[in-house]
Design a protein around this motif. Structure first.
Motif, PDB file in Angstrom:
ATOM      1  N   ASP A  24      26.781   3.372   9.618  1.00 55.60           N
ATOM      2  CA  ASP A  24      26.554   4.374  10.735  1.00 55.60           C
ATOM      3  C   ASP A  24      27.917   4.458  11.341  1.00 55.60           C
ATOM      4  O   ASP A  24      28.709   3.485  11.740  1.00 55.60           O
ATOM      5  CB  ASP A  24      25.834   3.274  11.770  1.00 55.60           C
ATOM      6  N   PRO A  25      28.492   5.532  11.160  1.00 59.90           N
ATOM      7  CA  PRO A  25      29.710   5.935  11.616  1.00 59.90           C
ATOM      8  C   PRO A  25      30.122   5.440  13.189  1.00 59.90           C
ATOM      9  O   PRO A  25      31.225   5.056  13.603  1.00 59.90           O
ATOM     10  CB  PRO A  25      30.127   7.399  11.437  1.00 59.90           C
ATOM     11  N   ALA A  26      29.173   5.559  13.865  1.00 63.12           N
ATOM     12  CA  ALA A  26      29.197   5.403  15.484  1.00 63.12           C
ATOM     13  C   ALA A  26      29.539   3.672  15.461  1.00 63.12           C
ATOM     14  O   ALA A  26      30.483   3.503  16.302  1.00 63.12           O
ATOM     15  CB  ALA A  26      28.269   5.629  16.055  1.00 63.12           C
ATOM     16  N   LYS A  27      28.909   2.943  14.716  1.00 63.28           N
ATOM     17  CA  LYS A  27      29.060   1.594  14.701  1.00 63.28           C
ATOM     18  C   LYS A  27      30.349   1.074  14.539  1.00 63.28           C
ATOM     19  O   LYS A  27      31.380   0.258  14.902  1.00 63.28           O
ATOM     20  CB  LYS A  27      28.131   0.858  14.077  1.00 63.28           C
ATOM     21  N   VAL A  28      30.996   1.835  13.317  1.00 64.83           N
ATOM     22  CA  VAL A  28      32.528   1.492  13.036  1.00 64.83           C
ATOM     23  C   VAL A  28      33.462   1.983  13.940  1.00 64.83           C
ATOM     24  O   VAL A  28      34.429   1.122  13.950  1.00 64.83           O
ATOM     25  CB  VAL A  28      32.517   2.243  11.534  1.00 64.83           C
ATOM     26  N   GLN A  29      33.175   3.295  14.676  1.00 65.34           N
ATOM     27  CA  GLN A  29      34.327   3.581  15.525  1.00 65.34           C
ATOM     28  C   GLN A  29      34.201   2.799  16.642  1.00 65.34           C
ATOM     29  O   GLN A  29      35.316   2.913  17.328  1.00 65.34           O
ATOM     30  CB  GLN A  29      33.973   5.211  15.719  1.00 65.34           C
ATOM     31  N   ASN A  30      32.932   2.314  17.193  1.00 61.90           N
ATOM     32  CA  ASN A  30      32.861   1.627  18.200  1.00 61.90           C
ATOM     33  C   ASN A  30      33.862   0.049  18.095  1.00 61.90           C
ATOM     34  O   ASN A  30      34.369  -0.349  18.849  1.00 61.90           O
ATOM     35  CB  ASN A  30      31.516   1.031  18.688  1.00 61.90           C
ATOM     36  N   PHE A  31      33.894  -0.341  16.690  1.00 63.18           N
ATOM     37  CA  PHE A  31      34.467  -1.445  16.320  1.00 63.18           C
ATOM     38  C   PHE A  31      36.143  -1.025  16.569  1.00 63.18           C
ATOM     39  O   PHE A  31      36.739  -2.124  17.085  1.00 63.18           O
ATOM     40  CB  PHE A  31      34.173  -1.850  14.996  1.00 63.18           C
ATOM     41  N   LEU A  32      36.453   0.049  16.202  1.00 63.29           N
ATOM     42  CA  LEU A  32      37.815   0.318  16.479  1.00 63.29           C
ATOM     43  C   LEU A  32      38.293   0.573  17.888  1.00 63.29           C
ATOM     44  O   LEU A  32      39.435   0.701  18.005  1.00 63.29           O
ATOM     45  CB  LEU A  32      38.150   1.471  15.531  1.00 63.29           C
ATOM     46  N   ASP A  33      37.565   0.893  18.715  1.00 61.81           N
ATOM     47  CA  ASP A  33      37.370   1.351  20.201  1.00 61.81           C
ATOM     48  C   ASP A  33      37.652   0.014  20.860  1.00 61.81           C
ATOM     49  O   ASP A  33      36.829  -0.374  21.750  1.00 61.81           O
ATOM     50  CB  ASP A  33      36.395   2.197  20.593  1.00 61.81           C
ATOM     51  N   LEU A  34      38.935  -0.540  20.856  1.00 58.60           N
ATOM     52  CA  LEU A  34      39.168  -1.742  21.438  1.00 58.60           C
ATOM     53  C   LEU A  34      39.261  -1.668  23.058  1.00 58.60           C
ATOM     54  O   LEU A  34      38.652  -2.779  23.717  1.00 58.60           O
ATOM     55  CB  LEU A  34      40.489  -2.380  21.097  1.00 58.60           C
ATOM     56  N   PHE A  35      39.536  -0.607  23.517  1.00 55.52           N
ATOM     57  CA  PHE A  35      39.532  -0.510  24.861  1.00 55.52           C
ATOM     58  C   PHE A  35      38.380   0.269  25.516  1.00 55.52           C
ATOM     59  O   PHE A  35      38.506   0.742  26.868  1.00 55.52           O
ATOM     60  CB  PHE A  35      40.852   0.164  25.629  1.00 55.52           C
ATOM     61  N   GLY A  36      37.277   0.633  24.795  1.00 55.89           N
ATOM     62  CA  GLY A  36      36.383   1.480  25.299  1.00 55.89           C
ATOM     63  C   GLY A  36      34.998   0.747  25.036  1.00 55.89           C
ATOM     64  O   GLY A  36      34.617  -0.204  25.604  1.00 55.89           O
TER      65      GLY A  36
END
Length: 141
Positions: A24-36
């Motif tokens: 799930d690309p959204a899960k991966v991107q949320n993992f990388l979004d440290l300040f969001g």
């Protein structure tokens, strides 16, 4: 038997990717979004992968040869060169922007996740271009 075990290993790996959310690309991107919308759950997935892999490598180094081959094909280089650093940077940027790395992208193809086909086509094009460029560089040396 070798092909059967390869198939089972691949299916188990794909199932693990699906269950962990790595497809799930959204899960991966949320993992990388440290300040969001940071989602630390993938850190546990990575930690679990390390816990499983470490004993595997420990067993590999203690065996004389693999079950289905004559020799182990382990990396022999330990140095950092421009190719390694450039490749790691491109991989990291692609992972962060697309939310996929190669394994989960291929796993997500049957799920028809948004952008998966574009990502996989771009990934394959990049792999072919890289192979072509590196082959040309190596033939000049």
């Amino acid at each position: 038997m070798k092909n059967f075990l390869t198939l089972i290993s691949g299916l188990l790996f794909g199932l693990g990717l699906l269950l962990s959310g790595m497809a799930d690309p959204a899960k991966v991107q949320n993992f990388l979004d440290l300040f969001g919308t940071w989602d630390p759950s993938l850190a546990f997935v990575m930690g679990g992968a390390i816990v499983v892999t470490m004993p595997g490598f420990w067993l590999v180094i203690r065996r004389n040869k693999p079950f289905f081959n004559d020799v182990f094909h382990l990396p022999s280089r330990t140095d950092l060169d421009a190719r390694l650093i450039t490749g790691a940077a491109i991989f990291g940027v692609g992972w962060g922007l697309g939310g996929f790395c190669p394994g989960p992208a291929v796993t997500a193809l049957p799920l028809a996740a948004e952008g998966t086909l574009v990502f996989v086509a771009t990934m394959l094009t990049g792999m072919a271009a890289s192979k072509y460029v590196l082959h040309r560089q190596d033939s000049r040396v």
